[in-house]
Motif scaffolding. Structure first.
Motif, short mmCIF file in Angstrom:
data_model
loop_
_atom_site.label_atom_id
_atom_site.label_comp_id
_atom_site.label_asym_id
_atom_site.label_seq_id
_atom_site.Cartn_x
_atom_site.Cartn_y
_atom_site.Cartn_z
N MET A 13 3.04 -2.69 3.59
CA MET A 13 4.03 -3.60 3.08
C MET A 13 3.47 -5.02 3.13
SD MET A 13 7.48 -2.08 4.74
CE MET A 13 7.83 -0.37 4.45
N ASN A 14 3.65 -5.73 2.07
CA ASN A 14 3.21 -7.11 1.99
C ASN A 14 3.94 -7.93 3.04
OD1 ASN A 14 1.97 -9.40 0.98
ND2 ASN A 14 3.24 -9.55 -0.83
N GLU A 15 3.38 -9.06 3.43
CA GLU A 15 3.97 -9.85 4.51
C GLU A 15 5.32 -10.47 4.15
OE1 GLU A 15 2.11 -14.04 5.18
OE2 GLU A 15 0.47 -12.70 4.63
N ASP A 16 5.70 -10.45 2.87
CA ASP A 16 7.01 -11.00 2.51
C ASP A 16 8.14 -9.97 2.65
OD1 ASP A 16 6.43 -9.41 0.30
OD2 ASP A 16 6.97 -10.92 -1.18
N VAL A 17 7.82 -8.75 3.05
CA VAL A 17 8.81 -7.68 3.23
C VAL A 17 9.22 -7.64 4.71
CG1 VAL A 17 9.23 -5.20 3.06
CG2 VAL A 17 7.85 -6.36 1.31
N ASN A 18 10.51 -7.52 4.96
CA ASN A 18 11.04 -7.46 6.31
C ASN A 18 10.37 -6.33 7.09
OD1 ASN A 18 12.70 -7.04 8.63
ND2 ASN A 18 14.44 -7.95 7.55
N VAL A 19 9.81 -6.63 8.26
CA VAL A 19 9.08 -5.64 9.06
C VAL A 19 9.97 -4.49 9.52
CG1 VAL A 19 7.29 -7.25 9.80
CG2 VAL A 19 9.35 -6.97 11.19
N GLU A 43 -4.46 -10.81 -3.22
CA GLU A 43 -5.59 -9.97 -3.64
C GLU A 43 -6.20 -9.24 -2.45
OE1 GLU A 43 -9.62 -10.17 -6.36
OE2 GLU A 43 -8.52 -12.01 -5.96
N GLU A 44 -6.34 -9.94 -1.32
CA GLU A 44 -6.88 -9.30 -0.11
C GLU A 44 -5.93 -8.22 0.40
OE1 GLU A 44 -9.53 -12.83 1.97
OE2 GLU A 44 -7.33 -12.98 2.06
N GLN A 45 -4.63 -8.47 0.32
CA GLN A 45 -3.67 -7.45 0.77
C GLN A 45 -3.72 -6.22 -0.13
OE1 GLN A 45 0.17 -8.66 2.15
NE2 GLN A 45 -0.59 -10.64 2.81
N LEU A 46 -3.85 -6.41 -1.43
CA LEU A 46 -3.96 -5.27 -2.33
C LEU A 46 -5.27 -4.52 -2.09
CD1 LEU A 46 -2.80 -3.51 -4.55
CD2 LEU A 46 -3.74 -5.14 -6.23
N THR A 47 -6.35 -5.25 -1.88
CA THR A 47 -7.64 -4.63 -1.58
C THR A 47 -7.54 -3.78 -0.32
OG1 THR A 47 -8.87 -6.41 -2.67
CG2 THR A 47 -10.08 -5.08 -1.06
N TYR A 48 -6.86 -4.29 0.70
CA TYR A 48 -6.66 -3.53 1.93
C TYR A 48 -5.85 -2.26 1.65
CZ TYR A 48 -5.20 -2.04 6.52
OH TYR A 48 -4.96 -1.28 7.63
N ALA A 49 -4.76 -2.38 0.90
CA ALA A 49 -3.94 -1.21 0.58
C ALA A 49 -4.77 -0.17 -0.16
CB ALA A 49 -2.72 -1.63 -0.25
N VAL A 50 -5.61 -0.62 -1.08
CA VAL A 50 -6.49 0.29 -1.82
C VAL A 50 -7.43 0.99 -0.85
CG1 VAL A 50 -8.40 0.41 -3.48
CG2 VAL A 50 -6.36 -0.95 -4.01
N GLU A 65 -9.12 0.86 -9.67
CA GLU A 65 -8.01 1.72 -9.28
C GLU A 65 -7.30 1.16 -8.06
OE1 GLU A 65 -9.11 5.79 -8.83
OE2 GLU A 65 -9.44 6.01 -10.99
N HIS A 66 -5.99 1.39 -8.01
CA HIS A 66 -5.19 1.09 -6.83
C HIS A 66 -4.23 2.24 -6.60
CE1 HIS A 66 -1.63 -0.07 -9.21
NE2 HIS A 66 -2.47 -0.72 -10.01
#
Length: 132
Positions: A1-7, A34-41, A68-69
């Motif tokens: 979850m991105n940091e803008d989503v409630n934990v 971009e770094e967060q998406l790269t991590y999720a990938v 790809e993601h």
């Protein structure tokens, strides 16, 4: 979850026997989108965010570059329990393989119904459904 989503949402998702992590637990706080998406990938995980504008741009860039993601879910800001209810419908109807390289938006209107759709940037919605 991105940091803008409630934990709290990650704990709610895990309580329903689905895998979830937060940017904080993944050591991704303060990282760029971009770094967060790269991590999720790198983890093979779909990314959930409220940041529609930036992640639509990133998804388009991935598409244009044939990268790809594992999928991106864009959610309107709502209480965690309401987002969870919508996510569970998705989790129970869409496989991880079907999420690959897809952008899924959870939209909500005033009447509190919502419509989800996949967009593959060819202009064609792959799947669309509504729940009231």
């Amino acid at each position: 979850m991105n940091e803008d989503v409630n934990v709290i949402l990650a704990d709610l998702v895990k309580a329903k026997n689905f895998e979830a992590t937060t940017a904080q637990k993944a050591g991704q706080l303060g990282k760029t989108d971009e770094e967060q998406l790269t991590y999720a990938v790198s983890q093979g995980m779909t990314l959930l965010t409220h940041n529609r504008v930036d992640f639509e741009i990133l998804a388009q860039a991935y598409f244009a570059e044939n990268q790809e993601h594992s999928g991106i879910i864009l959610a309107v800001r709502r209480p965690p329990q309401e987002i969870l209810r919508r996510l569970l419908i998705i989790f129970n109807q869409v496989t991880a393989d079907e999420m690959k390289n897809q952008l899924l938006a959870i939209n909500c209107c005033v009447c509190r119904c919502f419509t989800c759709y996949y967009h593959n940037f060819s202009g064609k919605n792959i799947l669309e459904f509504s729940v009231f």
